[in-house]
Design a protein around this motif. Structure first.
Motif, PDB file in Angstrom:
ATOM      1  N   VAL A 149      15.514   2.725  -1.020  1.00 54.18           N
ATOM      2  CA  VAL A 149      15.600   2.763  -2.479  1.00 54.18           C
ATOM      3  C   VAL A 149      14.267   2.397  -3.110  1.00 54.18           C
ATOM      4  CG1 VAL A 149      16.695   1.753  -4.501  1.00 54.18           C
ATOM      5  CG2 VAL A 149      18.082   2.316  -2.506  1.00 54.18           C
ATOM      6  N   LEU A 150      13.665   1.290  -2.676  1.00 53.48           N
ATOM      7  CA  LEU A 150      12.387   0.897  -3.261  1.00 53.48           C
ATOM      8  C   LEU A 150      11.320   1.943  -2.976  1.00 53.48           C
ATOM      9  CD1 LEU A 150      10.738  -1.192  -4.813  1.00 53.48           C
ATOM     10  CD2 LEU A 150      10.199  -2.272  -2.622  1.00 53.48           C
ATOM     11  N   ARG A 151      11.281   2.462  -1.765  1.00 53.23           N
ATOM     12  CA  ARG A 151      10.296   3.499  -1.428  1.00 53.23           C
ATOM     13  C   ARG A 151      10.447   4.695  -2.358  1.00 53.23           C
ATOM     14  NH1 ARG A 151      10.602   8.188   0.743  1.00 53.23           N
ATOM     15  NH2 ARG A 151      12.783   7.905   1.374  1.00 53.23           N
ATOM     16  N   THR A 152      11.672   5.143  -2.569  1.00 55.81           N
ATOM     17  CA  THR A 152      11.919   6.299  -3.422  1.00 55.81           C
ATOM     18  C   THR A 152      11.527   6.016  -4.861  1.00 55.81           C
ATOM     19  OG1 THR A 152      13.737   7.026  -1.991  1.00 55.81           O
ATOM     20  CG2 THR A 152      13.693   7.891  -4.249  1.00 55.81           C
ATOM     21  N   VAL A 153      11.876   4.836  -5.356  1.00 55.96           N
ATOM     22  CA  VAL A 153      11.555   4.483  -6.739  1.00 55.96           C
ATOM     23  C   VAL A 153      10.048   4.442  -6.951  1.00 55.96           C
ATOM     24  CG1 VAL A 153      11.623   2.610  -8.424  1.00 55.96           C
ATOM     25  CG2 VAL A 153      13.711   3.266  -7.207  1.00 55.96           C
ATOM     26  N   VAL A 154       9.315   3.794  -6.052  1.00 56.62           N
ATOM     27  CA  VAL A 154       7.861   3.668  -6.212  1.00 56.62           C
ATOM     28  C   VAL A 154       7.193   5.034  -6.186  1.00 56.62           C
ATOM     29  CG1 VAL A 154       5.739   2.837  -5.136  1.00 56.62           C
ATOM     30  CG2 VAL A 154       7.696   1.302  -5.389  1.00 56.62           C
ATOM     31  N   HIS A 155       7.556   5.874  -5.229  1.00 57.24           N
ATOM     32  CA  HIS A 155       6.921   7.196  -5.136  1.00 57.24           C
ATOM     33  C   HIS A 155       7.286   8.071  -6.340  1.00 57.24           C
ATOM     34  CE1 HIS A 155       4.757   7.377  -1.266  1.00 57.24           C
ATOM     35  NE2 HIS A 155       5.580   6.414  -0.908  1.00 57.24           N
ATOM     36  N   THR A 156       8.511   7.950  -6.824  1.00 52.35           N
ATOM     37  CA  THR A 156       8.909   8.720  -8.003  1.00 52.35           C
ATOM     38  C   THR A 156       8.143   8.254  -9.235  1.00 52.35           C
ATOM     39  OG1 THR A 156      11.125   9.041  -7.085  1.00 52.35           O
ATOM     40  CG2 THR A 156      10.840   9.427  -9.453  1.00 52.35           C
ATOM     41  N   LEU A 157       8.036   6.944  -9.421  1.00 48.51           N
ATOM     42  CA  LEU A 157       7.272   6.427 -10.551  1.00 48.51           C
ATOM     43  C   LEU A 157       5.816   6.858 -10.473  1.00 48.51           C
ATOM     44  CD1 LEU A 157       8.702   2.783 -10.734  1.00 48.51           C
ATOM     45  CD2 LEU A 157       9.175   4.663 -12.310  1.00 48.51           C
ATOM     46  N   ARG A 174       0.863  -1.162   0.000  1.00 48.14           N
ATOM     47  CA  ARG A 174       0.000   0.000   0.000  1.00 48.14           C
ATOM     48  C   ARG A 174       0.911   1.225   0.000  1.00 48.14           C
ATOM     49  NH1 ARG A 174      -4.543  -1.634  -0.722  1.00 48.14           N
ATOM     50  NH2 ARG A 174      -5.286  -2.252   1.330  1.00 48.14           N
ATOM     51  N   ILE A 175       0.612   2.170  -0.862  1.00 49.33           N
ATOM     52  CA  ILE A 175       1.434   3.369  -0.984  1.00 49.33           C
ATOM     53  C   ILE A 175       0.901   4.423  -0.026  1.00 49.33           C
ATOM     54  CG2 ILE A 175       2.333   5.120  -2.560  1.00 49.33           C
ATOM     55  CD1 ILE A 175       1.675   3.155  -4.862  1.00 49.33           C
ATOM     56  N   ARG A 176       1.701   4.744   0.958  1.00 48.80           N
ATOM     57  CA  ARG A 176       1.351   5.769   1.951  1.00 48.80           C
ATOM     58  C   ARG A 176       2.229   6.993   1.737  1.00 48.80           C
ATOM     59  NH1 ARG A 176      -3.479   3.777   3.620  1.00 48.80           N
ATOM     60  NH2 ARG A 176      -3.294   1.767   4.688  1.00 48.80           N
ATOM     61  N   PRO A 177       1.801   8.156   2.226  1.00 51.51           N
ATOM     62  CA  PRO A 177       2.636   9.358   2.084  1.00 51.51           C
ATOM     63  C   PRO A 177       4.020   9.132   2.680  1.00 51.51           C
ATOM     64  CG  PRO A 177       0.438   9.961   2.801  1.00 51.51           C
ATOM     65  CD  PRO A 177       0.505   8.466   2.880  1.00 51.51           C
ATOM     66  N   GLY A 178       5.029   9.193   1.844  1.00 51.14           N
ATOM     67  CA  GLY A 178       6.401   9.075   2.302  1.00 51.14           C
ATOM     68  C   GLY A 178       6.856   7.685   2.692  1.00 51.14           C
ATOM     69  N   ARG A 179       6.030   6.671   2.485  1.00 54.62           N
ATOM     70  CA  ARG A 179       6.451   5.324   2.881  1.00 54.62           C
ATOM     71  C   ARG A 179       5.667   4.283   2.088  1.00 54.62           C
ATOM     72  NH1 ARG A 179       3.002   2.823   6.800  1.00 54.62           N
ATOM     73  NH2 ARG A 179       1.216   4.158   7.335  1.00 54.62           N
ATOM     74  N   LEU A 180       6.079   3.035   2.234  1.00 58.13           N
ATOM     75  CA  LEU A 180       5.366   1.895   1.680  1.00 58.13           C
ATOM     76  C   LEU A 180       4.965   0.967   2.823  1.00 58.13           C
ATOM     77  CD1 LEU A 180       7.597   0.925  -1.402  1.00 58.13           C
ATOM     78  CD2 LEU A 180       5.486   2.279  -1.405  1.00 58.13           C
ATOM     79  N   GLY A 210      -6.389  -0.279  -4.542  1.00 57.69           N
ATOM     80  CA  GLY A 210      -6.553  -1.449  -3.687  1.00 57.69           C
ATOM     81  C   GLY A 210      -7.641  -1.308  -2.651  1.00 57.69           C
ATOM     82  N   GLY A 211      -8.345  -0.183  -2.671  1.00 53.72           N
ATOM     83  CA  GLY A 211      -9.429   0.008  -1.725  1.00 53.72           C
ATOM     84  C   GLY A 211      -9.022   0.688  -0.435  1.00 53.72           C
ATOM     85  N   GLY A 212      -7.746   1.061  -0.327  1.00 55.29           N
ATOM     86  CA  GLY A 212      -7.296   1.779   0.859  1.00 55.29           C
ATOM     87  C   GLY A 212      -7.273   3.267   0.608  1.00 55.29           C
ATOM     88  N   ASP A 213      -6.618   3.996   1.509  1.00 52.02           N
ATOM     89  CA  ASP A 213      -6.493   5.443   1.341  1.00 52.02           C
ATOM     90  C   ASP A 213      -5.502   5.736   0.226  1.00 52.02           C
ATOM     91  OD1 ASP A 213      -8.211   5.874   3.443  1.00 52.02           O
ATOM     92  OD2 ASP A 213      -6.606   5.954   4.931  1.00 52.02           O
ATOM     93  N   ASP A 214      -5.777   6.780  -0.508  1.00 53.44           N
ATOM     94  CA  ASP A 214      -4.849   7.202  -1.545  1.00 53.44           C
ATOM     95  C   ASP A 214      -3.592   7.771  -0.893  1.00 53.44           C
ATOM     96  OD1 ASP A 214      -4.918   9.665  -4.216  1.00 53.44           O
ATOM     97  OD2 ASP A 214      -3.882   7.741  -4.058  1.00 53.44           O
ATOM     98  N   ALA A 215      -2.506   7.853  -1.678  1.00 55.37           N
ATOM     99  CA  ALA A 215      -1.263   8.424  -1.180  1.00 55.37           C
ATOM    100  C   ALA A 215      -1.420   9.935  -1.118  1.00 55.37           C
ATOM    101  CB  ALA A 215      -0.104   8.025  -2.080  1.00 55.37           C
ATOM    102  N   ARG A 216      -2.073  10.416  -0.097  1.00 52.79           N
ATOM    103  CA  ARG A 216      -2.408  11.840   0.014  1.00 52.79           C
ATOM    104  C   ARG A 216      -1.147  12.701  -0.016  1.00 52.79           C
ATOM    105  NH1 ARG A 216      -5.518   9.089   3.554  1.00 52.79           N
ATOM    106  NH2 ARG A 216      -4.006   9.480   5.205  1.00 52.79           N
ATOM    107  N   MET A 255      -4.644   5.509  -6.975  1.00 55.78           N
ATOM    108  CA  MET A 255      -3.564   4.545  -7.235  1.00 55.78           C
ATOM    109  C   MET A 255      -2.763   4.334  -5.951  1.00 55.78           C
ATOM    110  SD  MET A 255      -4.039   3.689 -10.333  1.00 55.78           S
ATOM    111  CE  MET A 255      -5.753   4.171 -10.528  1.00 55.78           C
ATOM    112  N   ASP A 256      -3.349   3.610  -5.013  1.00 49.33           N
ATOM    113  CA  ASP A 256      -2.786   3.495  -3.671  1.00 49.33           C
ATOM    114  C   ASP A 256      -2.105   2.160  -3.406  1.00 49.33           C
ATOM    115  OD1 ASP A 256      -5.025   1.887  -3.666  1.00 49.33           O
ATOM    116  OD2 ASP A 256      -5.708   2.506  -1.680  1.00 49.33           O
ATOM    117  N   THR A 257      -2.034   1.287  -4.400  1.00 48.29           N
ATOM    118  CA  THR A 257      -1.473  -0.049  -4.204  1.00 48.29           C
ATOM    119  C   THR A 257      -0.555  -0.379  -5.368  1.00 48.29           C
ATOM    120  OG1 THR A 257      -3.520  -0.692  -3.101  1.00 48.29           O
ATOM    121  CG2 THR A 257      -2.052  -2.480  -3.748  1.00 48.29           C
TER     122      THR A 257
END
Length: 241
Positions: free
Chosen positions: A94-102, A51-57, A218-224, A113-115
């Motif tokens: 690294v993965l956190r940065t790559v996912v949020h950048t993408l 789940r993509i959260r603000p600043g984290r995974l 995914g039905g969760g909160d969006d990456a606000r 697009m939260d998942t």
């Protein structure tokens, strides 16, 4: 859209060269894909769901990867349980940065697009056995957006990435050659495929490492706080109307 290594490279400057090297080195520890059904494995992979959260995974429980038969005629309809991502990769900066950048560079609205599903994939080839990055041929993945990031390409010829509209008309072709070079596409509006991997002239074997990230609600909160408007990127490949 297709962009060079400078986008992810700039984002990863804060992570440090050591962390990036450890991340890319983790492809050396991928187990064989047992779902290939070939005598000699040529594809190796790990998988994780977040789940993509603000600043984290937020890592979600490990589960099988499933595609409908309508989008994957080779492996569709069968849950495929791949080895999980290692803890250091899944929890690393690294993965956190790559996912949020993408996610900031998705070629369309990001709201919802939260998942994401994260795939580490290595495809190998020898003079006797070619490797198939996409055994299913030209296809869709069944997600909203798909990012394809080159991690390593050594001793390889072939492996041309191709995008098509839904009428199978070519839209874009490219051979990814530089680590962190990336293609991000709208999977609902484009088909894609990759030609076989073969050893380069004079090489006895070839290795192509890719990071694939599937984005979907995914039905969760969006990456606000990440915004909902796609950023323009040089080399943008427009989706067909």
């Amino acid at each position: 859209m297709h962009f060079g290594p400078e986008v992810l490279g700039a984002a990863l400057e804060g992570a440090g060269a050591g962390a990036v090297e450890e991340f890319t080195g983790s492809w050396d520890d991928l187990p064989a894909d047992t779902h290939l059904g070939t005598g000699t494995p040529y594809r190796f992979r790990r998988y994780g769901l977040f789940r993509i959260r603000p600043g984290r995974l937020e890592r979600l429980p490990h589960t099988a990867f499933f595609q409908d038969k309508s989008v994957n005629k080779v492996h569709g309809g069968v849950p495929r349980l791949f080895a999980p991502l290692s803890a250091s990769v899944a929890g690393g900066e690294v993965l956190r940065t790559v996912v949020h950048t993408l996610r900031r560079h998705l070629p369309g609205p990001r709201a919802g697009m939260d998942t994401c599903g994260v795939h580490q994939i290595r495809v190998t080839a020898t003079t006797r056995t070619e490797g198939h990055p996409a055994p299913e041929g030209v296809h869709q993945d069944g997600h909203c957006y798909v990012a394809q990031v080159l991690i390593r390409r050594e001793g390889v010829s072939g492996a041309e990435s191709a995008l098509y509209d839904l009428r199978s008309r070519p839209v874009h072709r490219a051979v990814l050659t530089t680590p962190l070079e990336t293609i991000v596409l709208d999977d609902r509006r484009l088909l894609h495929g990759v030609s076989p991997v073969r050893p380069a002239p004079g090489a006895s074997c070839g290795v192509r490492d890719m990071l694939l990230v599937d984005f979907f609600p995914g039905g969760g909160d969006d990456a606000r706080g990440e915004g909902d408007v796609a950023l323009p990127v040089e080399g943008d490949v427009a989706s067909p109307g």
